[in-house]
Design a protein around this motif. Structure first.
Motif, mmCIF file in Angstrom:
data_model
loop_
_atom_site.group_PDB
_atom_site.id
_atom_site.type_symbol
_atom_site.label_atom_id
_atom_site.label_comp_id
_atom_site.label_asym_id
_atom_site.label_seq_id
_atom_site.Cartn_x
_atom_site.Cartn_y
_atom_site.Cartn_z
ATOM 1 N N LYS A 24 -3.105 11.627 -7.253
ATOM 2 C CA LYS A 24 -3.914 12.285 -6.232
ATOM 3 C C LYS A 24 -4.519 13.572 -6.786
ATOM 4 C CE LYS A 24 -2.399 12.119 -2.011
ATOM 5 N NZ LYS A 24 -1.553 12.284 -0.801
ATOM 6 N N TYR A 61 0.843 -1.197 0.000
ATOM 7 C CA TYR A 61 0.000 0.000 0.000
ATOM 8 C C TYR A 61 0.876 1.244 0.000
ATOM 9 C CZ TYR A 61 -4.007 -2.976 1.129
ATOM 10 O OH TYR A 61 -4.998 -3.925 1.093
ATOM 11 N N ASN A 62 0.502 2.222 -0.826
ATOM 12 C CA ASN A 62 1.286 3.444 -0.974
ATOM 13 C C ASN A 62 0.324 4.573 -1.328
ATOM 14 O OD1 ASN A 62 2.793 5.331 -3.088
ATOM 15 N ND2 ASN A 62 4.362 4.530 -1.715
ATOM 16 N N ASN A 63 0.789 5.806 -1.270
ATOM 17 C CA ASN A 63 -0.064 6.946 -1.633
ATOM 18 C C ASN A 63 -0.520 6.915 -3.082
ATOM 19 O OD1 ASN A 63 -0.167 8.206 0.869
ATOM 20 N ND2 ASN A 63 1.785 9.263 0.533
ATOM 21 N N SER A 75 -9.293 7.518 -2.953
ATOM 22 C CA SER A 75 -8.053 6.833 -2.592
ATOM 23 C C SER A 75 -8.294 5.927 -1.396
ATOM 24 C CB SER A 75 -6.970 7.861 -2.250
ATOM 25 O OG SER A 75 -5.877 7.228 -1.615
ATOM 26 N N ILE A 115 -6.149 4.953 0.564
ATOM 27 C CA ILE A 115 -5.148 5.264 1.588
ATOM 28 C C ILE A 115 -5.623 6.350 2.535
ATOM 29 C CG2 ILE A 115 -2.768 5.990 1.992
ATOM 30 C CD1 ILE A 115 -3.068 3.247 0.626
ATOM 31 N N ASP A 116 -6.058 7.476 1.960
ATOM 32 C CA ASP A 116 -6.446 8.603 2.817
ATOM 33 C C ASP A 116 -7.846 9.111 2.557
ATOM 34 O OD1 ASP A 116 -6.179 9.835 0.366
ATOM 35 O OD2 ASP A 116 -4.347 10.923 0.887
ATOM 36 N N GLY A 117 -8.589 8.451 1.683
ATOM 37 C CA GLY A 117 -9.956 8.876 1.397
ATOM 38 C C GLY A 117 -10.047 10.117 0.529
ATOM 39 N N GLY A 118 -8.927 10.571 -0.002
ATOM 40 C CA GLY A 118 -8.919 11.764 -0.838
ATOM 41 C C GLY A 118 -9.280 11.477 -2.286
#
Length: 586
Positions: free
Chosen positions: A200, A96-98, A216, A218-221
């Motif tokens: 992103k 898992y990554n940005n 995303s 990862i951060d919900g963005g």
């Protein structure tokens, strides 16, 4: 003084008004020397300034984080996740990554689970033999200790917390299903994980591109990807090459490798030789060497450096200016228009493929009407030479089986991963080259052609090598992926028997090896034609393995092409034959 001050102020104002004069991002290196992939497109690259950074090792291996990259396309990466017993389940976090995460359709294989997991997207009938293959208990047929987990397609990605809360202790491996276009089922990629990637923010796609927006994991963005519409080529991104008019079949090649050979009527298919070569040069992205450099590398095409002569040219060993050894093929009949087409065809196809079992094209030379192709050096000759004892003392069965698997995986890649698919059309043991480690690599793409996605075949005059030609293709001129399957079936029989595909010194009814093998296997007499080198076999498992490979070959050699298995299925079956029922724990 006033004039100088005014000038400086005007410069500052210009910079603030026209920021596009200054590159928003530092240089992004998108080339990995020595790699089969060679060049990647935005947003990937090999330096820290790239949007998504890949790693390029000194031997040309491409990886992301610590995972080797096998495939890369406009929305996914396929990376290796080898079988390892005792690997903590928390190590899944490294995937898992940005900018990327495992997609929902992965089958993540877990060990020592305290809960009953029933979320696997793959049918139990398919997973059962796969789980049996990689079981770590050392017990044949025991796969109950291994569980399969897949995600929810509505979320696109695997939920890391859900996986780690599954009650399992260890992450064993990964398996990815692959749809077979001409069958109703799927085949499996073993010991790999599919990663979906993104950029992103909100969409920043160019005109004539389609934007896929999602959240995303990862951060919900905000996250997005771009892809050119049908009829356009390019990467589709505003910050890069965008999209331009072109053949829709080129989209994937253009995205991955930064180029695509487009058909231009009246230029490559007609006109004079020099015009063809000039057009070819303009589309070539690999290094182009001068004839003088090639002559220096081969000592003036010295007889001492000659490696062999084939139907289309003579191959020499040579040392390039960078100190790299290479195999240099000088094409015969270099003024013949058909040969020029084959040269440019091979350059474009080999420049657009990425597989460890396909020979790499390092460069070319088209100076002064000479057509020269430069390949990676393969010091151990051809598979045919070893089977015929022209080199070495003979190959043991495990080595032969490994080579068969490597060849099948390369052909499966051409048929199923490339879009449009590539049909080799000249699969034979003399086109299988062996490197320093005896790794098998498929070579000679002079007759290869792109498949037509909308059609099941291509009509073309029969070309290839007697003994390997699809009999149905020879009758009706219909070329498909199953023509390569037939040729590979002949290679499998060669691997088992070490007999030539065509040999007029044999009895009349046995001249053609495929016919001989079909007869012997059909009557249960395979042992009559097994290579004598392999016959002092003490292990029953080895003999069983040979018979299982013969069964695969028998199916590949079916006269009716619809009865032959797809190469993805062949590759999977051979891999399972090799590992038997147990993979040793690491």
């Amino acid at each position: 003084m006033t004039t100088l001050k005014t000038f400086i102020i005007s410069i500052i104002i210009s910079i603030s008004i026209f920021p596009s004069f200054i590159s928003p991002n530092p240089y992004c290196n998108q080339t990995c020397p020595g790699s089969i992939l060679n060049h990647v497109q935005y947003p990937f690259g090999f330096s820290s300034s790239c949007e998504i950074q890949l790693n390029c090792t000194s031997n040309g291996t491409i990886s992301i984080n610590e995972f080797t990259v096998h495939e890369l396309n406009h929305e996914e990466l396929l990376v290796s996740l080898p079988t390892m017993c005792g690997r903590p389940i928390e190590s899944l976090h490294h995937l898992y990554n940005n900018h990327y995460a495992p997609t929902y359709d992965n089958a993540i294989l877990l060990e020592n689970c305290t809960k009953n997991i029933q979320t696997c997207k793959l049918p139990e009938t398919m997973m059962q033999p796969s789980l049996e293959v990689i079981d770590c208990n050392g017990q044949k047929g025991v796969y109950g200790n291994v569980s399969c987990y897949s995600g929810d397609k509505n979320s696109m990605f695997l939920d890391y917390e859900n996986v780690t809360k599954s009650g399992c202790r260890f992450l064993l491996s990964g398996t990815v299903p692959k749809i077979n276009g001409d069958t109703l089922g799927v085949s499996l990629h073993l010991q790999v994980v599919k990663l979906g990637w993104w950029l992103k923010g909100r969409c920043k796609c160019s005109d004539d591109a389609i934007c896929t927006e999602f959240v995303s994991p990862i951060d919900g963005g905000d996250a997005y990807r771009c892809r050119c519409k049908d009829g356009f080529v390019g990467d589709g991104y505003e910050a890069s090459s965008g999209c331009r008019k072109g053949s829709s079949s080129c989209n994937t090649l253009k995205y991955l490798f930064g180029h695509c050979k487009e058909h231009r009527p009246g230029v490559l298919l007609g006109g004079k030789t020099r015009r063809r070569l000039s057009e070819a040069k303009s589309a070539i992205t690999i290094p182009i060497y001068s004839l003088k450099e090639i002559e220096k590398a081969t000592n003036g095409f010295s007889e001492k450096q000659k490696l062999g002569t084939g139907a289309y040219g003579t191959v020499y060993s040579g040392k390039l200016s960078k100190g790299e050894y290479a195999a240099i093929k000088r094409i015969k009949h270099r003024h013949d228009s058909d040969n020029i087409d084959q040269v440019t065809n091979e350059i474009n196809l080999l420049s657009s493929v990425n597989h460890p079992n396909l020979v790499r094209l390092l460069g070319c030379s088209l100076d002064k009407d000479d057509q020269i192709l430069i390949y990676e050096f393969m010091p151990n000759g051809t598979l045919s030479q070893h089977l015929q004892r022209e080199r070495g003392d003979g190959l043991h069965w495990p080595v032969r089986l490994t080579m068969a698997i490597e060849i099948s995986q390369a052909i499966a890649y051409l048929h199923s991963t490339m879009n449009p698919p590539i049909y080799h059309r000249d699969i034979k043991s003399s086109n299988i080259l062996l490197n320093y480690n005896y790794t098998a690599k498929v070579a000679d793409f002079g007759l290869s052609r792109l498949g037509i996605v909308e059609s099941s075949h291509i009509s073309t005059a029969p070309q290839g090598t007697p003994g390997y030609l699809d009999p149905q293709y020879y009758e009706n001129f219909h070329l498909s992926d199953k023509s390569d399957v037939y040729s590979f079936g002949v290679v499998l029989i060669e691997i088992i028997t070490a007999l030539k595909a065509v040999d007029f010194s044999r009895q009349h009814s046995e001249v053609n090896l495929a016919s001989l093998a079909i007869d012997k296997i059909g009557r249960g007499l395979l042992d009559d034609i097994i290579d004598p080198f392999l016959k002092p076999i003490k292990e029953t498992s080895i003999l069983n393995s040979i018979h299982k490979v013969a069964e695969v070959a028998f199916r590949c050699l079916a006269f009716d092409s619809s009865m032959r298995p797809p190469m993805t299925e062949v590759a999977t079956e051979l891999q399972q034959i090799k590992v038997g029922n147990v993979v040793p724990c690491k």
